[in-house]
Scaffold this active site. Structure first.
Site, PDB file in Angstrom:
ATOM      1  N   PHE A 150     -31.238 -23.298  -3.034  1.00  0.00           N
ATOM      2  CA  PHE A 150     -32.587 -23.136  -2.459  1.00  0.00           C
ATOM      3  C   PHE A 150     -33.573 -22.437  -3.392  1.00  0.00           C
ATOM      4  O   PHE A 150     -34.775 -22.551  -3.215  1.00  0.00           O
ATOM      5  CB  PHE A 150     -32.497 -22.341  -1.130  1.00  0.00           C
ATOM      6  CG  PHE A 150     -32.342 -20.854  -1.323  1.00  0.00           C
ATOM      7  CD1 PHE A 150     -33.447 -20.056  -1.604  1.00  0.00           C
ATOM      8  CD2 PHE A 150     -31.098 -20.240  -1.255  1.00  0.00           C
ATOM      9  CE1 PHE A 150     -33.313 -18.684  -1.802  1.00  0.00           C
ATOM     10  CE2 PHE A 150     -30.955 -18.881  -1.453  1.00  0.00           C
ATOM     11  CZ  PHE A 150     -32.068 -18.097  -1.727  1.00  0.00           C
ATOM     12  N   LYS A 174     -28.947 -34.373  -3.949  1.00  0.00           N
ATOM     13  CA  LYS A 174     -28.877 -33.763  -2.620  1.00  0.00           C
ATOM     14  C   LYS A 174     -29.438 -32.346  -2.760  1.00  0.00           C
ATOM     15  O   LYS A 174     -28.769 -31.435  -3.243  1.00  0.00           O
ATOM     16  CB  LYS A 174     -27.438 -33.704  -2.074  1.00  0.00           C
ATOM     17  CG  LYS A 174     -27.467 -33.318  -0.594  1.00  0.00           C
ATOM     18  CD  LYS A 174     -26.359 -32.413  -0.145  1.00  0.00           C
ATOM     19  CE  LYS A 174     -26.439 -30.989  -0.481  1.00  0.00           C
ATOM     20  NZ  LYS A 174     -27.457 -30.170   0.207  1.00  0.00           N
ATOM     21  N   GLU A 177     -30.720 -27.964   1.862  1.00  0.00           N
ATOM     22  CA  GLU A 177     -31.327 -28.299   3.159  1.00  0.00           C
ATOM     23  C   GLU A 177     -32.365 -27.249   3.576  1.00  0.00           C
ATOM     24  O   GLU A 177     -33.143 -27.475   4.490  1.00  0.00           O
ATOM     25  CB  GLU A 177     -30.233 -28.463   4.233  1.00  0.00           C
ATOM     26  CG  GLU A 177     -29.389 -27.229   4.527  1.00  0.00           C
ATOM     27  CD  GLU A 177     -28.229 -27.013   3.554  1.00  0.00           C
ATOM     28  OE1 GLU A 177     -28.332 -27.387   2.383  1.00  0.00           O
ATOM     29  OE2 GLU A 177     -27.217 -26.434   4.002  1.00  0.00           O
ATOM     30  N   SER A 227     -23.776 -20.806  -4.993  1.00  0.00           N
ATOM     31  CA  SER A 227     -22.975 -19.579  -4.981  1.00  0.00           C
ATOM     32  C   SER A 227     -21.599 -19.845  -5.611  1.00  0.00           C
ATOM     33  O   SER A 227     -21.130 -20.989  -5.649  1.00  0.00           O
ATOM     34  CB  SER A 227     -22.821 -19.098  -3.544  1.00  0.00           C
ATOM     35  OG  SER A 227     -22.326 -20.158  -2.754  1.00  0.00           O
ATOM     36  N   CYS A 282     -30.873 -16.319 -10.211  1.00  0.00           N
ATOM     37  CA  CYS A 282     -29.528 -16.081 -10.716  1.00  0.00           C
ATOM     38  C   CYS A 282     -29.581 -15.236 -11.976  1.00  0.00           C
ATOM     39  O   CYS A 282     -28.557 -14.756 -12.434  1.00  0.00           O
ATOM     40  CB  CYS A 282     -28.809 -17.391 -10.972  1.00  0.00           C
ATOM     41  SG  CYS A 282     -29.577 -18.303 -12.280  1.00  0.00           S
ATOM     42  N   GLU A 383     -22.680  -9.949  -5.311  1.00  0.00           N
ATOM     43  CA  GLU A 383     -24.026 -10.503  -5.498  1.00  0.00           C
ATOM     44  C   GLU A 383     -24.817 -10.295  -4.205  1.00  0.00           C
ATOM     45  O   GLU A 383     -24.428 -10.807  -3.156  1.00  0.00           O
ATOM     46  CB  GLU A 383     -23.951 -11.999  -5.827  1.00  0.00           C
ATOM     47  CG  GLU A 383     -25.343 -12.593  -6.050  1.00  0.00           C
ATOM     48  CD  GLU A 383     -25.336 -14.071  -6.400  1.00  0.00           C
ATOM     49  OE1 GLU A 383     -24.589 -14.847  -5.755  1.00  0.00           O
ATOM     50  OE2 GLU A 383     -26.091 -14.456  -7.308  1.00  0.00           O
TER      51      GLU A 383
HETATM   52  P1  NAD Z   1     -25.105 -22.331  -1.709  1.00  0.00           P
HETATM   53  O1  NAD Z   1     -23.855 -22.280  -2.495  1.00  0.00           O
HETATM   54  O2  NAD Z   1     -25.103 -21.837  -0.322  1.00  0.00           O
HETATM   55  O3  NAD Z   1     -25.660 -23.848  -1.621  1.00  0.00           O
HETATM   56  C1  NAD Z   1     -25.880 -24.614  -2.778  1.00  0.00           C
HETATM   57  C2  NAD Z   1     -25.763 -26.091  -2.430  1.00  0.00           C
HETATM   58  O4  NAD Z   1     -24.422 -26.375  -2.034  1.00  0.00           O
HETATM   59  C3  NAD Z   1     -26.654 -26.554  -1.276  1.00  0.00           C
HETATM   60  O5  NAD Z   1     -27.179 -27.815  -1.589  1.00  0.00           O
HETATM   61  C4  NAD Z   1     -25.688 -26.624  -0.097  1.00  0.00           C
HETATM   62  O6  NAD Z   1     -26.061 -27.595   0.862  1.00  0.00           O
HETATM   63  C5  NAD Z   1     -24.401 -27.054  -0.774  1.00  0.00           C
HETATM   64  N1  NAD Z   1     -23.176 -26.615  -0.097  1.00  0.00           N
HETATM   65  C6  NAD Z   1     -22.996 -25.548   0.721  1.00  0.00           C
HETATM   66  N2  NAD Z   1     -21.707 -25.457   1.090  1.00  0.00           N
HETATM   67  C7  NAD Z   1     -21.047 -26.473   0.489  1.00  0.00           C
HETATM   68  C8  NAD Z   1     -19.692 -26.906   0.471  1.00  0.00           C
HETATM   69  N3  NAD Z   1     -18.737 -26.263   1.143  1.00  0.00           N
HETATM   70  N4  NAD Z   1     -19.382 -27.992  -0.266  1.00  0.00           N
HETATM   71  C9  NAD Z   1     -20.315 -28.644  -0.977  1.00  0.00           C
HETATM   72  N5  NAD Z   1     -21.624 -28.279  -0.996  1.00  0.00           N
HETATM   73  C10 NAD Z   1     -21.983 -27.207  -0.278  1.00  0.00           C
HETATM   74  O7  NAD Z   1     -26.218 -21.557  -2.596  1.00  0.00           O
HETATM   75  P2  NAD Z   1     -27.708 -21.152  -2.195  1.00  0.00           P
HETATM   76  O8  NAD Z   1     -27.667 -20.042  -1.217  1.00  0.00           O
HETATM   77  O9  NAD Z   1     -28.520 -22.358  -1.905  1.00  0.00           O
HETATM   78  O10 NAD Z   1     -28.215 -20.587  -3.608  1.00  0.00           O
HETATM   79  C11 NAD Z   1     -28.047 -19.265  -4.028  1.00  0.00           C
HETATM   80  C12 NAD Z   1     -26.873 -19.136  -4.979  1.00  0.00           C
HETATM   81  O11 NAD Z   1     -27.067 -19.978  -6.111  1.00  0.00           O
HETATM   82  C13 NAD Z   1     -26.731 -17.728  -5.534  1.00  0.00           C
HETATM   83  O12 NAD Z   1     -25.381 -17.384  -5.543  1.00  0.00           O
HETATM   84  C14 NAD Z   1     -27.271 -17.856  -6.959  1.00  0.00           C
HETATM   85  O13 NAD Z   1     -26.755 -16.914  -7.877  1.00  0.00           O
HETATM   86  C15 NAD Z   1     -26.836 -19.230  -7.306  1.00  0.00           C
HETATM   87  N6  NAD Z   1     -27.612 -19.787  -8.391  1.00  0.00           N
HETATM   88  C16 NAD Z   1     -27.019 -19.870  -9.612  1.00  0.00           C
HETATM   89  C17 NAD Z   1     -27.737 -20.342 -10.687  1.00  0.00           C
HETATM   90  C18 NAD Z   1     -27.103 -20.417 -12.047  1.00  0.00           C
HETATM   91  O14 NAD Z   1     -27.714 -20.963 -12.947  1.00  0.00           O
HETATM   92  N7  NAD Z   1     -25.914 -19.892 -12.237  1.00  0.00           N
HETATM   93  C19 NAD Z   1     -29.059 -20.761 -10.525  1.00  0.00           C
HETATM   94  C20 NAD Z   1     -29.627 -20.678  -9.248  1.00  0.00           C
HETATM   95  C21 NAD Z   1     -28.883 -20.182  -8.186  1.00  0.00           C
END
Ligand code: NAD
Length: 483
Positions: A150, A174, A177, A227, A282, A383
């Site tokens: 997000f 994708k 959401e 994450s 991040c 985190e």
């Molecule tokens: P999230 O892991 O909750 O969701 C990320 C994506 O994964 C979304 O599209 C979600 O719909 C999908 N998703 C959720 N559960 C899933 C599952 N079980 N199987 C497959 N797909 C699934 O992350 P978020 O809350 O949207 O974003 C924040 C996180 O992203 C933080 O931990 C942040 O550090 C990380 N992030 C990392 C970087 C990087 O470059 N390392 C960059 C941006 C964000």
């Protein structure tokens, strides 16, 4: 009337047959601004089908023709920058300036991918044996997909998609959401850039839609950002299904302040890193490590910074920090602050229970500073993903480097100093993928890889630049002898 979002499959906006929709919420006002379908696997399947059909011609399209669509897209992104930025702020909460900054980074990736006719070249050697020549050529891998988080609704997809399609792959996105509106606007621009039918597709959804992507045999490569727990799961599932995968995870980024640093400047930069985008980057600084005599001056300066930040709706003038993404996220962050107090840290600035005039329902957390985090506690490794800066104090630069290297994550570490020798030692010894010297957010430009290590990344080729070209192509080596 509710804005019900559609998928974009085969260059057509199609209504999903989803039985479930999720509310998209403006985090500053708590208003429902759209409904996003949690698309079923049949819609992923349809997108793969059209992407596979499109791939046949797209991979044969000369790279110099393929990138013409990206040149057009770059201009469309520039022309629509203000509208896109407002959309990012509307659904994600960050300030308008931060949204514009994000878009600049996205555009930069489109620009770099326009160099594919050069970047995608292989290499060759005559006479590997007498009269035999050998050539390495790069070919696209097929249908590729991105699953995005997000916090950067426009930028993160640009770490992958422009390179993928320029290399001759077709694509499925994708988005999160929680922030699907920006992606809708981006796809309207992809449409105007006239990519051939089926080259780029959008399937909205949540976890189940993502799982359908990961389990689909027609998809050859997955780029994931989110994450760490999900990144690990996505990497395991994608690779078990025979796909290439690059999965970027979470972070807990330390910033070290040596006594010879310019403390005033460092505190401003570190405040921007910790509290900018409400700490939901991040590459946000989440731990400030003071070394030796830097403690008292830095503490005073950072507390003054944190206390003066203007928090509010990102579309309003003068606001420096917007809300966090959801009420659930606010509750989680405030719960972690409480857990830190249970671990006996000291709360120097308390951003909980923030009330913002005219936005009483928004999910705001103000800048927060926790001092004396316990080295053997949980919070120091957790985190928080909110505007919370934890502080620890250590005696020497060696202790600080050992501390950096003892962390679970390896996304970024920064050092503030005037000593070249200390900087060189830090750069050499710190076990993280992105290093900043006198910088607070060491985000690699598009022509460098975004290089997280350890639990911040699963895979080998990173996003952006030459790594992206490597990821989105497979190498073929041809040895030739002619009689
Ligand atoms: P999230 O892991 O909750 O969701 C990320 C994506 O994964 C979304 O599209 C979600 O719909 C999908 N998703 C959720 N559960 C899933 C599952 N079980 N199987 C497959 N797909 C699934 O992350 P978020 O809350 O949207 O974003 C924040 C996180 O992203 C933080 O931990 C942040 O550090 C990380 N992030 C990392 C970087 C990087 O470059 N390392 C960059 C941006 C964000």
């Amino acid at each position: 009337m509710t804005n019900t979002l559609r998928n974009y499959i085969g260059n057509t906006w199609v209504k999903s047959k989803a039985t479930e929709y999720a509310d998209v919420i403006n985090p500053a006002t708590a208003e429902v601004i759209a409904q996003v379908p949690l698309s079923p696997s049949a819609e992923v399947d349809r997108a793969v089908q059209v992407a596979e059909e499109a791939w046949v011609e797209w991979r044969q399209t000369p790279p110099s023709n393929r990138v013409q669509h990206l040149f057009t897209l770059k201009n469309l992104l520039e022309e629509n920058l203000d509208d896109l930025a407002r959309t990012i702020t509307f659904e994600c909460g960050k300030t308008l300036e931060e949204s514009k900054g994000e878009l600049r980074r996205a555009i930069e990736n489109v620009e770099v991918a326009c160099g594919i006719p050069t970047l995608m070249q292989g290499y060759n050697l005559e006479d590997i044996a007498s009269g035999i020549d050998e050539v390495m050529i790069r070919q696209p891998v097929g249908v590729c997909a991105a699953i995005t988080p997000f916090n950067f609704p426009a930028m993160i997809v640009a770490w992958f998609l422009p390179y993928a399609v320029a290399c001759g792959n077709t694509y499925i996105v994708k988005p999160s959401e929680k922030v699907p509106l920006t992606m809708k606007k981006l796809f309207e621009l992809f449409d105007q850039a006239r990519f051939p039918t089926g080259v780029i597709n959008l399937v909205n959804g949540g976890k189940e839609t993502a799982e359908a992507i990961l389990n689909h045999s027609g998809i050859k490569a997955i780029s994931f950002v989110g994450s760490t727990s999900v990144a690990k799961h996505v990497y395991a599932l994608a690779t078990a299904n025979g796909k290439r995968a690059q999965c970027q995870g979470g972070a807990k980024n330390p910033i070290i302040i040596l006594p010879d640093a310019d403390i005033e400047t460092a505190s401003k930069i570190i405040a921007d890193s910790a509290f900018g985008c409400a700490g939901q980057r991040c590459l946000a600084a989440s731990l400030a490590v003071t070394v030796g005599d830097s403690k008292s001056d830095f503490t005073e300066a950072i507390v003054s910074q944190a206390s003066s930040w203007v928090v509010g709706y990102g579309l309003d003038d003068g606001v420096q920090m917007g809300p966090v993404i959801t009420q659930a996220s606010k509750d989680r962050i405030e719960g972690l602050i409480l857990s830190s107090l249970d671990e006996n840290s000291d709360l120097l600035v308390d951003g909980r229970n923030a009330k913002i005039n005219n936005y009483e329902n928004g999910s705001f957390v103000k800048p927060t500073i926790l001092q004396n985090l316990k080295l053997d506690g949980n919070i120091i490794h957790t985190e928080i993903f909110g505007p919370v800066l934890g502080m620890v104090h250590l005696d020497t630069v060696d202790d600080a480097i050992n501390f950096v290297n003892s962390g679970r994550y390896g996304n970024m570490a920064c050092l503030f100093t005037n000593s070249g020798a200390a900087a060189r030692k830090f750069r050499y010894e710190a076990q993280v993928g992105n290093i900043g010297i006198n910088l607070g957010v060491a985000a690699p430009m598009a022509f460098f890889p975004f290089s997280g290590w350890r639990d911040s990344f699963f895979g080998d080729m990173h996003g952006q630049g030459k790594d992206a070209v490597e990821f989105f192509t497979q190498k073929k080596v041809v040895a030739e002898r002619w009689f």
